[in-house]
Write a protein that holds these residues in place. Structure first.
Motif, PDB file in Angstrom:
ATOM      1  N   GLY A  93       0.821  -1.203   0.000  1.00 46.67           N
ATOM      2  CA  GLY A  93       0.000   0.000   0.000  1.00 46.67           C
ATOM      3  C   GLY A  93       0.853   1.250   0.000  1.00 46.67           C
ATOM      4  N   ASP A  94       0.172   2.386  -0.102  1.00 47.27           N
ATOM      5  CA  ASP A  94       0.867   3.672  -0.091  1.00 47.27           C
ATOM      6  C   ASP A  94       0.148   4.601   0.875  1.00 47.27           C
ATOM      7  N   PRO A  95       0.608   4.792   2.084  1.00 47.69           N
ATOM      8  CA  PRO A  95       1.836   4.275   2.688  1.00 47.69           C
ATOM      9  C   PRO A  95       1.690   2.794   3.054  1.00 47.69           C
ATOM     10  N   PRO A  96       2.811   2.066   3.105  1.00 42.21           N
ATOM     11  CA  PRO A  96       2.744   0.637   3.412  1.00 42.21           C
ATOM     12  C   PRO A  96       2.151   0.402   4.807  1.00 42.21           C
ATOM     13  N   GLY A  97       1.091  -0.380   4.868  1.00 42.64           N
ATOM     14  CA  GLY A  97       0.456  -0.645   6.146  1.00 42.64           C
ATOM     15  C   GLY A  97      -0.094  -2.046   6.250  1.00 42.64           C
ATOM     16  N   ARG A  98      -0.584  -2.584   5.151  1.00 41.57           N
ATOM     17  CA  ARG A  98      -1.199  -3.905   5.138  1.00 41.57           C
ATOM     18  C   ARG A  98      -0.109  -4.965   5.014  1.00 41.57           C
ATOM     19  N   THR A  99      -0.044  -5.887   5.963  1.00 35.85           N
ATOM     20  CA  THR A  99       0.955  -6.960   5.933  1.00 35.85           C
ATOM     21  C   THR A  99       0.520  -8.026   4.945  1.00 35.85           C
ATOM     22  N   VAL A 100       1.394  -8.323   3.977  1.00 37.46           N
ATOM     23  CA  VAL A 100       1.060  -9.318   2.958  1.00 37.46           C
ATOM     24  C   VAL A 100       1.913 -10.575   3.049  1.00 37.46           C
ATOM     25  N   ALA A 101       3.047 -10.512   3.755  1.00 40.27           N
ATOM     26  CA  ALA A 101       3.894 -11.707   3.886  1.00 40.27           C
ATOM     27  C   ALA A 101       4.754 -11.585   5.128  1.00 40.27           C
ATOM     28  N   ARG A 102       5.029 -12.728   5.726  1.00 38.39           N
ATOM     29  CA  ARG A 102       5.929 -12.805   6.878  1.00 38.39           C
ATOM     30  C   ARG A 102       6.883 -13.969   6.660  1.00 38.39           C
ATOM     31  N   GLU A 103       8.096 -13.806   7.158  1.00 38.49           N
ATOM     32  CA  GLU A 103       9.102 -14.862   7.035  1.00 38.49           C
ATOM     33  C   GLU A 103       9.931 -14.847   8.305  1.00 38.49           C
ATOM     34  N   GLN A 104      10.315 -16.022   8.764  1.00 37.34           N
ATOM     35  CA  GLN A 104      11.216 -16.098   9.905  1.00 37.34           C
ATOM     36  C   GLN A 104      12.065 -17.347   9.768  1.00 37.34           C
ATOM     37  N   GLY A 105      13.228 -17.304  10.382  1.00 39.46           N
ATOM     38  CA  GLY A 105      14.100 -18.451  10.315  1.00 39.46           C
ATOM     39  C   GLY A 105      15.212 -18.347  11.330  1.00 39.46           C
ATOM     40  N   SER A 106      15.888 -19.450  11.550  1.00 35.73           N
ATOM     41  CA  SER A 106      17.048 -19.447  12.436  1.00 35.73           C
ATOM     42  C   SER A 106      18.145 -20.259  11.770  1.00 35.73           C
ATOM     43  N   GLY A 107      19.336 -20.033  12.228  1.00 38.62           N
ATOM     44  CA  GLY A 107      20.497 -20.646  11.611  1.00 38.62           C
ATOM     45  C   GLY A 107      21.239 -19.595  10.817  1.00 38.62           C
ATOM     46  N   PRO A 108      22.317 -19.966  10.175  1.00 43.12           N
ATOM     47  CA  PRO A 108      23.097 -18.986   9.431  1.00 43.12           C
ATOM     48  C   PRO A 108      22.249 -18.333   8.338  1.00 43.12           C
ATOM     49  N   PHE A 109      22.332 -17.029   8.224  1.00 41.78           N
ATOM     50  CA  PHE A 109      21.568 -16.323   7.205  1.00 41.78           C
ATOM     51  C   PHE A 109      22.500 -15.417   6.421  1.00 41.78           C
ATOM     52  N   PHE A 110      22.118 -15.170   5.201  1.00 44.27           N
ATOM     53  CA  PHE A 110      22.860 -14.257   4.355  1.00 44.27           C
ATOM     54  C   PHE A 110      21.857 -13.462   3.541  1.00 44.27           C
ATOM     55  N   ARG A 111      21.904 -12.163   3.670  1.00 46.35           N
ATOM     56  CA  ARG A 111      21.015 -11.291   2.910  1.00 46.35           C
ATOM     57  C   ARG A 111      21.843 -10.124   2.403  1.00 46.35           C
ATOM     58  N   LYS A 112      21.807  -9.922   1.096  1.00 45.16           N
ATOM     59  CA  LYS A 112      22.523  -8.807   0.492  1.00 45.16           C
ATOM     60  C   LYS A 112      21.593  -8.145  -0.509  1.00 45.16           C
ATOM     61  N   HIS A 113      21.411  -6.849  -0.370  1.00 46.40           N
ATOM     62  CA  HIS A 113      20.509  -6.109  -1.251  1.00 46.40           C
ATOM     63  C   HIS A 113      21.083  -4.718  -1.459  1.00 46.40           C
ATOM     64  N   ARG A 114      21.175  -4.304  -2.703  1.00 55.36           N
ATOM     65  CA  ARG A 114      21.694  -2.978  -3.020  1.00 55.36           C
ATOM     66  C   ARG A 114      20.809  -2.347  -4.085  1.00 55.36           C
ATOM     67  N   THR A 115      20.600  -1.023  -3.973  1.00 55.17           N
ATOM     68  CA  THR A 115      19.921  -0.274  -5.019  1.00 55.17           C
ATOM     69  C   THR A 115      20.825   0.884  -5.416  1.00 55.17           C
ATOM     70  N   TRP A 116      20.780   1.212  -6.699  1.00 54.09           N
ATOM     71  CA  TRP A 116      21.663   2.222  -7.256  1.00 54.09           C
ATOM     72  C   TRP A 116      20.857   3.260  -8.017  1.00 54.09           C
ATOM     73  N   THR A 117      21.390   4.479  -8.102  1.00 49.97           N
ATOM     74  CA  THR A 117      20.857   5.505  -8.983  1.00 49.97           C
ATOM     75  C   THR A 117      21.993   5.965  -9.888  1.00 49.97           C
ATOM     76  N   VAL A 118      21.626   6.542 -11.009  1.00 49.39           N
ATOM     77  CA  VAL A 118      22.618   7.058 -11.949  1.00 49.39           C
ATOM     78  C   VAL A 118      22.533   8.571 -11.913  1.00 49.39           C
ATOM     79  N   GLU A 119      23.666   9.213 -11.742  1.00 49.15           N
ATOM     80  CA  GLU A 119      23.704  10.685 -11.728  1.00 49.15           C
ATOM     81  C   GLU A 119      24.998  11.158 -12.375  1.00 49.15           C
ATOM     82  N   ARG A 120      25.039  12.425 -12.647  1.00 53.95           N
ATOM     83  CA  ARG A 120      26.232  13.004 -13.264  1.00 53.95           C
ATOM     84  C   ARG A 120      27.230  13.381 -12.183  1.00 53.95           C
TER      85      ARG A 120
END
Length: 160
Positions: A93-120
């Motif tokens: 939603g806009d603004p985000p309010g309604r929960t649509v998914a949940r995830e949970q876990g234990s043990g070794p985890f790895f999460r990598k996420h990057r976002t980029w923009t292009v500028e002069r």
């Protein structure tokens, strides 16, 4: 589950010194909080991250990640037992309010996420600039390195 041993010949520091070193690590500009824990645990490191929203209108999605490493110091064996846990909540939603998914876990985890923009750049050429970066190793690696550097064993466990 991710066991790391100290280098041969490394002298192990006492448990109180290790605890103090880990707590001091929590205030040195690292992207997580580190505090004394209850419930039979010694220390707990926690990090919450809100990823940038994607999409627009009702299909807009935003994910909130929570990473936690619970640690128990075992002085008799000179090891730190670490339980890795993570949670993710996706809101819509806009603004985000309604929960649509949940995830949970234990043990070794790895999460990598990057976002980029292009500028002069200052020279007029286009370049990529990192807008958002998340790497779950930013929390685990400093803790593990401090433990192993102090002469203790870092042992990832399935439960404490």
């Amino acid at each position: 589950m991710g066991t790391r041993y100290p280098a041969p010949g490394t002298v192990a520091v006492p448990a109180q010194e290790l605890r103090a070193a880990l707590l001091a690590l929590g205030g040195s500009g690292v992207p997580f909080n580190l505090a004394e824990a209850g419930d039979g645990l010694d220390l707990c490191a926690m990090r919450k991250v809100l990823e940038p929203a994607t999409g627009s209108g009702a299909s807009r999605r935003q994910v909130e990640w929570t990473f936690r490493i619970s640690m128990r110091l075992v002085p008799g064996e000179r090891e730190v037992r670490a339980l890795h846990q993570h949670w993710a909540v996706t809101r819509a939603g806009d603004p985000p309010g309604r929960t649509v998914a949940r995830e949970q876990g234990s043990g070794p985890f790895f999460r990598k996420h990057r976002t980029w923009t292009v500028e002069r750049g200052p020279d007029g050429r286009r370049r990529r600039v990192e807008e958002f970066g998340l790497d779950s190793r930013d929390m685990r690696d400093p803790l593990r390195d401090a433990v192993v550097g102090a002469g203790w064993t870092w042992r990832g466990v399935g439960r404490l």
